[in-house]
Scaffold this active site. Structure first.
Site, PDB file in Angstrom:
ATOM      1  N   HIS A  34      40.855  -1.096 -28.539  1.00 52.56           N
ATOM      2  CA  HIS A  34      39.887  -1.354 -27.452  1.00 52.56           C
ATOM      3  C   HIS A  34      39.158  -2.672 -27.715  1.00 52.56           C
ATOM      4  O   HIS A  34      38.291  -2.770 -28.579  1.00 52.56           O
ATOM      5  CB  HIS A  34      38.878  -0.193 -27.363  1.00 52.56           C
ATOM      6  CG  HIS A  34      37.897  -0.317 -26.233  1.00 52.56           C
ATOM      7  ND1 HIS A  34      37.671   0.701 -25.320  1.00 52.56           N
ATOM      8  CD2 HIS A  34      37.084  -1.328 -25.846  1.00 52.56           C
ATOM      9  CE1 HIS A  34      36.768   0.310 -24.439  1.00 52.56           C
ATOM     10  NE2 HIS A  34      36.388  -0.919 -24.740  1.00 52.56           N
ATOM     11  N   HIS A  64      37.991  -6.568 -25.460  1.00 52.03           N
ATOM     12  CA  HIS A  64      37.943  -7.275 -24.167  1.00 52.03           C
ATOM     13  C   HIS A  64      38.327  -8.732 -24.426  1.00 52.03           C
ATOM     14  O   HIS A  64      37.462  -9.583 -24.649  1.00 52.03           O
ATOM     15  CB  HIS A  64      36.541  -7.204 -23.562  1.00 52.03           C
ATOM     16  CG  HIS A  64      36.093  -5.814 -23.220  1.00 52.03           C
ATOM     17  ND1 HIS A  64      36.020  -5.365 -21.927  1.00 52.03           N
ATOM     18  CD2 HIS A  64      35.732  -4.768 -24.009  1.00 52.03           C
ATOM     19  CE1 HIS A  64      35.618  -4.090 -21.921  1.00 52.03           C
ATOM     20  NE2 HIS A  64      35.434  -3.703 -23.186  1.00 52.03           N
ATOM     21  N   GLN A 111      34.900  -3.807 -14.293  1.00 50.91           N
ATOM     22  CA  GLN A 111      33.604  -3.968 -14.970  1.00 50.91           C
ATOM     23  C   GLN A 111      32.405  -3.673 -14.072  1.00 50.91           C
ATOM     24  O   GLN A 111      31.398  -3.135 -14.517  1.00 50.91           O
ATOM     25  CB  GLN A 111      33.484  -5.390 -15.536  1.00 50.91           C
ATOM     26  CG  GLN A 111      32.168  -5.712 -16.211  1.00 50.91           C
ATOM     27  CD  GLN A 111      31.957  -4.931 -17.499  1.00 50.91           C
ATOM     28  OE1 GLN A 111      32.526  -5.237 -18.531  1.00 50.91           O
ATOM     29  NE2 GLN A 111      31.141  -3.877 -17.434  1.00 50.91           N
ATOM     30  N   HIS A 161      36.098   3.527 -19.730  1.00 55.68           N
ATOM     31  CA  HIS A 161      34.774   3.389 -20.340  1.00 55.68           C
ATOM     32  C   HIS A 161      33.979   4.562 -19.779  1.00 55.68           C
ATOM     33  O   HIS A 161      33.667   4.587 -18.589  1.00 55.68           O
ATOM     34  CB  HIS A 161      34.112   2.075 -19.925  1.00 55.68           C
ATOM     35  CG  HIS A 161      34.598   0.879 -20.672  1.00 55.68           C
ATOM     36  ND1 HIS A 161      35.884   0.435 -20.610  1.00 55.68           N
ATOM     37  CD2 HIS A 161      33.934   0.025 -21.516  1.00 55.68           C
ATOM     38  CE1 HIS A 161      36.001  -0.643 -21.387  1.00 55.68           C
ATOM     39  NE2 HIS A 161      34.845  -0.908 -21.940  1.00 55.68           N
ATOM     40  N   GLU A 165      29.072   5.358 -21.351  1.00 49.91           N
ATOM     41  CA  GLU A 165      28.573   4.385 -22.330  1.00 49.91           C
ATOM     42  C   GLU A 165      27.075   4.173 -22.076  1.00 49.91           C
ATOM     43  O   GLU A 165      26.641   3.150 -21.567  1.00 49.91           O
ATOM     44  CB  GLU A 165      29.340   3.048 -22.234  1.00 49.91           C
ATOM     45  CG  GLU A 165      29.010   2.103 -23.399  1.00 49.91           C
ATOM     46  CD  GLU A 165      29.675   0.743 -23.294  1.00 49.91           C
ATOM     47  OE1 GLU A 165      30.297   0.435 -22.247  1.00 49.91           O
ATOM     48  OE2 GLU A 165      29.564  -0.042 -24.267  1.00 49.91           O
ATOM     49  N   ASP A 182      35.912  -3.687 -29.831  1.00 47.75           N
ATOM     50  CA  ASP A 182      35.328  -3.903 -28.503  1.00 47.75           C
ATOM     51  C   ASP A 182      35.126  -5.381 -28.173  1.00 47.75           C
ATOM     52  O   ASP A 182      35.566  -5.853 -27.135  1.00 47.75           O
ATOM     53  CB  ASP A 182      34.003  -3.139 -28.363  1.00 47.75           C
ATOM     54  CG  ASP A 182      33.694  -2.695 -26.936  1.00 47.75           C
ATOM     55  OD1 ASP A 182      34.539  -2.880 -26.047  1.00 47.75           O
ATOM     56  OD2 ASP A 182      32.602  -2.145 -26.716  1.00 47.75           O
TER      57      ASP A 182
HETATM   58  N1  17E Z   1      31.934  -4.044 -20.878  1.00 45.75           N
HETATM   59  C1  17E Z   1      31.385  -2.800 -20.951  1.00 45.75           C
HETATM   60  O1  17E Z   1      31.180  -2.148 -19.910  1.00 45.75           O
HETATM   61  N2  17E Z   1      31.064  -2.287 -22.147  1.00 45.75           N
HETATM   62  C2  17E Z   1      31.289  -2.985 -23.268  1.00 45.75           C
HETATM   63  N3  17E Z   1      30.960  -2.435 -24.440  1.00 45.75           N
HETATM   64  C3  17E Z   1      31.860  -4.285 -23.206  1.00 45.75           C
HETATM   65  C4  17E Z   1      32.177  -4.777 -21.987  1.00 45.75           C
HETATM   66  C5  17E Z   1      32.098  -5.080 -24.443  1.00 45.75           C
HETATM   67 FE   FE2 Z   2      34.673  -1.837 -23.936  1.00 44.89          FE
END
Ligand code: 17E
Ligand code: FE2
Length: 385
Positions: free
Chosen positions: A29, A31, A124, A182, A185, A281
């Site tokens: 994982h 980006h 995103q 995701h 988070e 990440d």
């Molecule tokens: N985008 C997101 O939604 N969460 C993250 N931890 C990163 C990008 C790095």
């Molecule tokens: Fe991520």
């Protein structure tokens, strides 16, 4: 412990001198479209996920396929030097130009001799909350994304979060893609999209191909709910990825003291027989200012943060950056040291997992399809009188 069958030595044999020989590290994982953009044009001053998304949205205006390609290639060189040969990268597709995806698809072919890349169509800024979000996801999959992503905790409403998950699961099933969401988070204990994802995977029989990334909210769920949830997680067969350095940095930001860790229940998932692994990440992006491609650093931090420093955990700690991650990525027979599989392996400057993590051992040799793609001399220290 693997059995050694003696064979006659050949002139070009490599003597590993009792060091550990393991399959390559996996970065499940990251980006790669965002690497090395921290501070462009502004720094994330609050250290929250949400400011990270806002800063990236500014930088995204100047993203081109070539800009993405250059930065991704630099990050891939770091990963190579740290023994990583399998990578799953999220690529932001909430951009009508899809320039980053175009750039990464080119990179994937360009670097195939050093790294296997899986590309996630990652929305995103949301599937339901971003204009044309659903169409962009479909276009990304048709252009060649291997994995369908999602971000339900960021959608405007709980209902949109739920519908984004049913949409993305349906899309993945229709195109035969894997799924990596995701998911939750956030420290918000009310963020419960994981149960929706797991149930969708269970009903469709897709668990092995589905991964829940982050699941930080699980660190804030109460035990009574978690007890019930774990039965579903186990039955669904889905995989988990934790990014412990990223989560300890981005979460806990709305707490005073005591502060939560903001990391999912890695040890508990593992004890319950659920597949879980670690990932980096970020490398120097709007969410996280450090990072250097060294996955052993993340393992070290993760073992601390997740209270996994018992002797037995340490003795099998490399599983969390090798075999478990390979399973999440569905690498199957393309991974592991066995007859008939690709000749991909590392020689690590340590004799076992415990010493590898304690000494932050370096990769001395990385072999891919039988060719040495990276070689390093062990560090020499001298003490001139
Ligand atoms: N985008 C997101 O939604 N969460 C993250 N931890 C990163 C990008 C790095
Ligand atoms: Fe991520």
């Amino acid at each position: 412990v693997r059995q050694n069958t003696p064979v006659a030595p050949a002139a070009d044999d490599i003597d590993a001198q009792q060091r550990l020989v393991i399959p390559p590290f996996v970065e499940p994982h990251i980006h790669l479209d965002c690497v090395m953009t921290a501070g462009q044009p502004e720094w994330n001053m609050s250290g929250t996920l949400f400011e990270g998304i806002a800063r990236w949205s500014q930088r995204k205006k100047t993203v081109t396929a070539e800009d993405t390609r250059q930065r991704a290639l630099a990050a891939i060189a770091m990963l190579r030097d740290n023994g990583v040969q399998h990578v799953r990268t999220h690529i932001d597709v909430t951009d009508p130009s899809l320039a980053a995806l175009e750039g990464m698809l080119a990179v994937k072919a360009e670097v195939a001799h050093i790294i296997d890349l899986q590309i996630v169509a990652f929305p995103q800024e949301g599937i339901e909350s971003f204009p044309g979000g659903r169409e962009l996801m479909v276009r990304a999959v048709e252009m060649g994304a291997d994995v369908v992503g999602g971000i339900p905790h960021f959608e405007n409403t709980r209902d949109q979060g739920v519908s984004s998950v049913t949409f993305l699961m349906e899309l993945a099933e229709r195109y035969g893609c894997m799924v990596d969401v995701h998911c939750d988070e956030t420290d918000d204990p009310q963020s419960r999209f994981l149960e929706v994802l797991a149930e969708e995977a269970r009903v469709r029989g897709m668990g092995a191909k589905v991964t829940a990334s982050h699941t930080c909210a699980m660190g804030s769920y109460d035990n009574a709910y978690c007890y019930k949830l774990f039965r579903l997680l186990k039955n669904s067969g889905i995989n988990f990825i934790s990014c412990p350095t990223e989560s300890i940095h981005l979460q806990g930001r709305f707490d005073t003291w005591p502060k939560r860790r903001g990391v999912t229940r890695v040890a508990e998932l593992d004890r319950a027989g659920i597949n879980v692994c670690f990932a980096q990440d970020s490398i120097q992006d709007p969410w996280y200012p450090l990072g250097n491609g060294n996955i052993l650093r993340v393992l070290d931090a993760g073992l601390h943060i997740c209270h996994m420093m018992g002797y037995e955990d340490l003795q099998r700690s490399l599983d969390f950056i090798t075999d478990n991650s390979a399973r999440a990525l569905c690498l199957g027979d393309n991974y592991g040291i066995a007859e008939g599989r690709p000749a991909n392996l590392l020689i690590l400057d340590a004799e076992n997992d415990y010493e590898a993590v304690r000494r932050q051992a370096k990769v001395l040799t990385s072999i891919r399809h039988g060719n040495i793609i990276m070689q390093r001399q062990p560090e020499q220290i001298s003490y001139p009188a």
